[in-house]
Structures are given as structure tokens and as C-alpha cells.
Design a protein around this motif. Structure first.
Motif, PDB file in Angstrom:
ATOM      1  N   ASN A  15      -8.587   2.991   4.890  1.00 61.82           N
ATOM      2  CA  ASN A  15      -9.273   1.706   4.905  1.00 61.82           C
ATOM      3  C   ASN A  15     -10.707   2.030   5.284  1.00 61.82           C
ATOM      4  O   ASN A  15     -11.037   2.144   6.459  1.00 61.82           O
TER       5      ASN A  15
ATOM      6  N   PHE B 217      -7.518  -2.700  -3.346  1.00 60.55           N
ATOM      7  CA  PHE B 217      -6.937  -1.372  -3.182  1.00 60.55           C
ATOM      8  C   PHE B 217      -7.093  -0.634  -4.503  1.00 60.55           C
ATOM      9  O   PHE B 217      -6.807  -1.194  -5.571  1.00 60.55           O
TER      10      PHE B 217
ATOM     11  N   VAL C 187      -5.935   8.871   1.876  1.00 60.52           N
ATOM     12  CA  VAL C 187      -5.754   7.421   1.917  1.00 60.52           C
ATOM     13  C   VAL C 187      -6.611   6.871   3.039  1.00 60.52           C
ATOM     14  O   VAL C 187      -6.912   7.568   4.007  1.00 60.52           O
TER      15      VAL C 187
ATOM     16  N   ILE D 134      -1.082   1.649   8.843  1.00 60.76           N
ATOM     17  CA  ILE D 134      -0.582   2.361   7.660  1.00 60.76           C
ATOM     18  C   ILE D 134       0.049   3.687   8.078  1.00 60.76           C
ATOM     19  O   ILE D 134       1.092   4.086   7.547  1.00 60.76           O
TER      20      ILE D 134
ATOM     21  N   ILE E 174       0.837  -1.203   0.000  1.00 58.04           N
ATOM     22  CA  ILE E 174       0.000   0.000   0.000  1.00 58.04           C
ATOM     23  C   ILE E 174       0.872   1.252   0.000  1.00 58.04           C
ATOM     24  O   ILE E 174       0.639   2.193  -0.771  1.00 58.04           O
TER      25      ILE E 174
ATOM     26  N   ARG F 251      -7.042   3.306  -6.751  1.00 59.54           N
ATOM     27  CA  ARG F 251      -6.572   4.700  -6.855  1.00 59.54           C
ATOM     28  C   ARG F 251      -7.582   5.518  -7.661  1.00 59.54           C
ATOM     29  O   ARG F 251      -8.043   5.083  -8.717  1.00 59.54           O
TER      30      ARG F 251
ATOM     31  N   MET G 238      -8.693   1.201   0.536  1.00 61.85           N
ATOM     32  CA  MET G 238      -9.061  -0.203   0.649  1.00 61.85           C
ATOM     33  C   MET G 238     -10.568  -0.259   0.744  1.00 61.85           C
ATOM     34  O   MET G 238     -11.167   0.422   1.589  1.00 61.85           O
TER      35      MET G 238
ATOM     36  N   HIS H  52      -6.421   7.019  -2.355  1.00 67.32           N
ATOM     37  CA  HIS H  52      -6.085   5.591  -2.344  1.00 67.32           C
ATOM     38  C   HIS H  52      -6.883   4.929  -1.221  1.00 67.32           C
ATOM     39  O   HIS H  52      -6.750   5.322  -0.057  1.00 67.32           O
TER      40      HIS H  52
END
Length: 266
Positions: free
Chosen positions: A110, A188, A108, A49, A27, A190, A136, A134
């Protein structure tokens, strides 16, 4: 830095904490953070992360709803960089307040699978302030985001996101990478907001209404599903067969249809 403090994942927050080191490193490589990036993480959780990104960029901001996670996160991240934590609901948070004229947002996260779609639509409001995103997400959601016309997964989410962003599926993530493991596969993805939109949309609200209505009963023909918004004549004026179903229609055709409907209302 030691092990993260014990914290029972809360179902109501849709928490599934990432723990697989190889996935975390993959990631970080995909995000490719640079020192000075205006990076914002949604739902950092226990910092899996965050603790990899923060030493690279030096300072970052996070939006976390679960207040029980904030103090442990601040303590652990304080060892590797400067972090600013916003205890807030991402669905209501003003991400535009974090943007700077010369430093667009890099986001970014999750995302909780139970509210991922509403968060994506909320973030679209700030597309002009965002460099890239980005995330998840549930694999099925990513499939819908990137789907093209004629696909069973093509629909409202595909069209509304593709009108604003370039979408790239990066890689799949198995349930075992999380604790507790989700019951579905993850991916994942983008998103890069378009500098120049791929289509001209004269009325964003009408466009969104038309797309939503078209897929509210996706087995219906356009003539029937859009009868409350446009006439069969307008559909034909757009060069579209009124007897086809909405999943056969590309983004450009939806934009043309919405623009003609907008002119008809003037």
C-alpha cells in the motif's frame, strides 16, 4: 490475535491503514501467494495484509520506514510465521539484495500516495529480479499507468512503466476501506515485468530524457517540445508528424525516435 496497537497515522509518512476485511481478502486472492514465494511487502503498517499473506507462504520480508510500527508488527506476525523487517526508506532500499537466483521477488504494498511515482521508478531498476508487483495506489495514478495514446492521462508514467511492464488494473477501493480515509479514490494494480521488452531501446537514459522532455509542456508540438534533443528531420525520419502533440505518440514511436536520436549523437 487481538486488535492492532493504537497508532496515530502520520501524515509525513503518507499513512492510510487498510482495515476493510473484504478488500484485504480480495487483495490476497489477486496476489495468489504460494508457499515458498519470495514475497516482499512495502509499508506493511499495522500488518493488515501481512497477517493474511504470512500464514500462507510461511516466511516473508517487509520494508517499513516508521520504527514505531516495527515492534508491534514483529510481535503479531511472530504468531503466524517468520518475518524479517527492514527498517528502511523504500526509495533508497536495495531490493536487488533480496532476490535469489531461483526465487524472483514478488512485491506487494500500500504505497504512500505522496511518493508512489518515485517508488515505482526506483523499483524499475530491479525489474530483472522481479516476478510481479501488486500495489494499492491513488486511482488517478493507476489510470495514468495504464493509459494509452490519445488519453488525457497518457504521459511519462504510462510510457516508462509500459516499456518495462505489463500493467493490469484489477479493482477500485473506496476511501472508507482506510483509516484515516484518504481524500481520493484508490485502485489495486498488477505489474508484470516483460520477459521480452515490447520495444528495443538503445539508450535507456536518452529514452527517459526524451519522454520527460516531450511531456514537460504537453500542449506543445513535438517539434517545439523536443527541439533541444532532436531536429524536425529526425522526427520525420521516424515517420512521425512533428506538428502532433506527445500524447498522440505510442510507446513504439517514442522508442524509434530515441534510437534515431542516439544514432545521430554517434
Amino acid at each position: 490475535m487481538g486488535n492492532p496497537p493504537a497508532h496515530r497515522a502520520r501524515k509525513r509518512f503518507g499513512q492510510n491503514f487498510l482495515h476493510d476485511t473484504s478488500v484485504i481478502h480480495r487483495i490476497v486472492r489477486a496476489v495468489d501467494p504460494k508457499k515458498g514465494d519470495n514475497l516482499v511487502e512495502i509499508g506493511p503498517g499495522q500488518g493488515a495484509i501481512t497477517l493474511e499473506l504470512l500464514p500462507i507462504i510461511g516466511t516473508m520480508q517487509v520494508v517499513e520506514l516508521d520504527r514505531d510500527l516495527i515492534e508491534p508488527l514483529a510481535r503479531r506476525c511472530g504468531l503466524v510465521g517468520e518475518i524479517r523487517i527492514h527498517n528502511a526508506d523504500a526509495l533508497k532500499f536495495d531490493f536487488g539484495s533480496l532476490a535469489l537466483p531461483d526465487r524472483p521477488l514478488r512485491i506487494v504494498g500500500n504505497l504512500p500516495y505522496n511518493i508512489s511515482t518515485p517508488i515505482l521508478f526506483h523499483l524499475l531498476k530491479y525489474a530483472d529480479d522481479i516476478k510481479d508487483l501488486h500495489f494499492m495506489l491513488q486511482k488517478e495514478v493507476v489510470d495514468r499507468m495504464a493509459a494509452g495514446p490519445g488519453s488525457k492521462t497518457y504521459g511519462r508514467l504510462s510510457i516508462m512503466l509500459q516499456a518495462k511492464c505489463e500493467i493490469t488494473r484489477l479493482f477500485h477501493i473506496g476511501p472508507g476501506a482506510f483509516n484515516p480515509p484518504p481524500k481520493v479514490g484508490s485502485a489495486f494494480v498488477r505489474l508484470i515485468p516483460h520477459v521480452k521488452p515490447p520495444v528495443q531501446i538503445d539508450d535507456e537514459t536518452l529514452f527517459a530524457q526524451l519522454v520527460t522532455q516531450a511531456f514537460s509542456q504537453r500542449r506543445k508540438t513535438l517539434r517545439n517540445s523536443l527541439s533541444k534533443i532532436v531536429t524536425p528531420e529526425i522526427i520525420q525520419d521516424a515517420g512521425i508528424d512533428p506538428s502532433i502533440r506527445p500524447e498522440q505518440l505510442p510507446l513504439a514511436a517514442f522508442a524509434e525516435l530515441a534510437n534515431l536520436a542516439c544514432k545521430a549523437l554517434d
